[in-house]
Design a protein around this motif. Structure first.
Motif, short mmCIF file in Angstrom:
data_model
loop_
_atom_site.label_atom_id
_atom_site.label_comp_id
_atom_site.label_asym_id
_atom_site.label_seq_id
_atom_site.Cartn_x
_atom_site.Cartn_y
_atom_site.Cartn_z
N LEU A 64 13.16 -76.60 107.10
CA LEU A 64 14.41 -75.95 106.67
C LEU A 64 14.37 -75.61 105.19
O LEU A 64 15.37 -75.16 104.62
CB LEU A 64 15.60 -76.89 106.94
N ASN A 65 13.22 -75.83 104.57
CA ASN A 65 13.09 -75.63 103.13
C ASN A 65 12.69 -74.17 102.85
O ASN A 65 11.51 -73.80 102.88
CB ASN A 65 12.04 -76.62 102.62
N ILE A 66 13.69 -73.34 102.58
CA ILE A 66 13.44 -71.90 102.45
C ILE A 66 12.46 -71.58 101.31
O ILE A 66 11.50 -70.85 101.54
CB ILE A 66 14.78 -71.14 102.32
N PRO A 67 12.66 -72.12 100.10
CA PRO A 67 11.71 -71.78 99.03
C PRO A 67 10.26 -72.11 99.40
O PRO A 67 9.34 -71.34 99.12
CB PRO A 67 12.18 -72.62 97.84
N SER A 68 10.07 -73.26 100.07
CA SER A 68 8.72 -73.66 100.47
C SER A 68 8.11 -72.68 101.46
O SER A 68 6.94 -72.32 101.37
CB SER A 68 8.84 -75.02 101.15
N ILE A 69 8.92 -72.26 102.41
CA ILE A 69 8.42 -71.35 103.45
C ILE A 69 8.11 -69.97 102.86
O ILE A 69 7.07 -69.37 103.15
CB ILE A 69 9.42 -71.27 104.63
N ILE A 70 9.00 -69.51 102.00
CA ILE A 70 8.77 -68.19 101.37
C ILE A 70 7.52 -68.26 100.48
O ILE A 70 6.69 -67.34 100.49
CB ILE A 70 10.02 -67.73 100.58
#
Ligand code: ADP
Length: 459
Positions: A61-67
């Motif tokens: 759910l960690n958006i910055p990490s995924i992006i």
């Protein structure tokens, strides 16, 4: 076509997407949390990037990490799977602003359908029947009591941001209502950061019937028939099948048209599902639209021969649908059993742990979508779904027979799973006759009412 896709998910659905990509000649990037280092999706993807700690909030759910992972791997699209960020409009927007295609509907559609109370208003305007209930959010206890009085008990309180049965409470009288209202608000706040709840009349013994939608960017919207998902535990699906048994052709036609009308009202694009409840008089009511691929999509794939994940990717790329509604053909019947690491004899208590012995079934007309292997440890941190067994027959009874064969072959130990419960259900005359409703499991288990609880949900 896209050259590389990142899959922002784990488990069987990450593998399902990797398979579709491979069929289309697209490279794949898996992401994983520290707990999932040894997961099959990590091994099967062309590349894999660790995105954080075990709790989903710090990884999936960690958006910055995924992006960041998407940018490092230089992908041109992200497939969200189901659950996690699949229905997060903010995530879809961020993807677009980073020039990464989000494989799903437009953020506006996700937002509109994701607010379940607003979605009811949208459906009213589109002349799609909704369950009688409040107009909008309930402000306080007094209003909750007024609405319940107007529609009559029992009523169900639902979170506007809801999903997975969280923030859902049933009340049978004024005394119970106040408590249910406050608990639903608190649960909704904890699960979604939004305490908004609304009230619907609670239907007794409805069937859950949903329509698979396929929509391209060029204005073409069609449906791929109905799935019956009435066999549920705590208002979460356990068995799904297509077509829906015993319903009239006339009803199916009307519901299919209403589903397409609903999707149009949400300005829908890509793959989605319009869910309805149906009563004994064949009256149907919209409950929600899921703006993503469903766990149970394989049953539709089996009887239509259409690969929904490939369609999602083609639509996201901008291709037109290659067929019209009239060209959709339905072949036989398909059933899916969700194999969860849970103990059905003890209130569906999660049963995580290491899988020591494993045999998954095969043979004619059986499909298994799963990420487990012998030696794999089922984590207590994520969804309890460990495998989906799907059987396809020339008709429903044959599909049931094939499923029973597949269940008999299945060995997953020593953890507890839902396999024995599925065998029990499939042998029940009421199930075999297709006379199921959402209280079916409760009725065969003879236990107390199964209120929706805090269970981790797949999608
Ligand atoms: P969620 O998004 O949390 O899964 P849904 O609105 O999709 O919630 O409902 C899930 C299930 O809860 C339905 O399939 C049905 O079994 C039950 N349910 C929801 N609304 C009603 C209702 N008004 N009356 C009876 N059962 C309901």
């Amino acid at each position: 076509m896209f050259h590389k896709i990142l899959i922002a998910n784990r488990g069987e659905i990450a593998i399902r997407v990797i398979r579709a990509c491979r069929d289309l000649g697209i490279r794949t990037v898996a992401v994983y949390s520290k707990a999932d280092r040894d997961s099959l999706h990590v091994r099967l993807a062309d590349e894999a990037i660790c995105i954080g700690e075990t709790p989903a909030a710090e990884s999936y759910l960690n958006i910055p990490s995924i992006i960041s992972a998407a940018e490092i791997a230089d992908v041109d699209a992200i497939h969200p799977g189901y659950g996690f960020l699949a229905e997060n409009p903010h995530f879809a927007e961020i993807c677009e602003s980073c020039q990464i295609k989000f494989i799903g509907p437009k953020p506006e559609s996700v937002r509109l359908a994701g607010d379940k109370s607003l979605a009811r208003e949208t459906m009213r305007k589109a002349k799609v029947p909704v369950i009688p209930g409040s107009k909008g959010i309930i402000g306080d206890q007094a209003e909750a009591l007024r609405v319940a009085k107007k529609f009559g008990y029992p009523v169900i309180i639902k979170a506007k941001a809801g999903g997975g049965g969280k923030g859902m409470k049933i009340a049978h009288n004024d005394g119970k209502l106040v408590n249910a209202f406050l608990t639903a608000q608190a649960e909704a706040e904890a699960a979604f950061g939004d305490r908004g709840v609304y009230i619907e009349k609670y239907m007794s013994e409805p069937r859950h019937i949903e329509f698979q939608i396929l929509a391209d960017r060029h204005g073409s919207i069609l449906h791929l028939g109905a799935r019956d998902c009435s066999v549920q535990r705590r208002h979460q699906k356990l068995i799904e099948e297509s077509p829906a048994p015993g319903l009239s052709k006339r009803l199916m036609k009307k519901m299919g048209e209403a589903a397409v009308r609903a999707a149009k009202a949400f300005q829908y694009e890509n793959v989605g599902t319009v869910e309805f409840l149906v009563d004994e008089e064949e009256r149907f009511y919209f409950i929600e639209m899921n703006t993503r691929l469903q766990v149970e999509h394989p049953v539709t794939e089996m009887i239509t021969g259409i690969d929904l994940v490939k369609e999602q990717i083609r639509i996201a790329w901008g291709q037109k649908l290659a067929f019209h509604q009239d060209a959709v053909r339905f072949n036989g019947a398909a059933i899916e059993c969700r194999i969860n690491a849970e103990d059905p004899d003890h209130g569906f208590l999660p049963s995580p742990g290491k899988i020591e012995t494993l045999y998954l079934p095969g043979g004619p007309h059986v499909r298994v979508d799963s990420h487990i292997y012998a030696g794999y440890t089922v984590s207590p941190y994520y969804d309890s779904l460990v495998a989906k067994l799907i059987a396809h027959g020339k008709d429903r009874l044959e599909a049931i027979q094939i499923m029973l064969r597949a269940l008999k072959e299945t060995t997953i130990g020593p953890i507890k799973t839902t396999v024995p419960l599925h065998e029990k259900i499939l042998n029940r005359p009421r199930f075999r006759q297709g006379r199921v409703s959402t209280n079916f499991i409760e009725s065969i288990m003879g236990g107390p009412s199964l209120e929706p609880q805090e269970t981790r949900k797949a999608g």
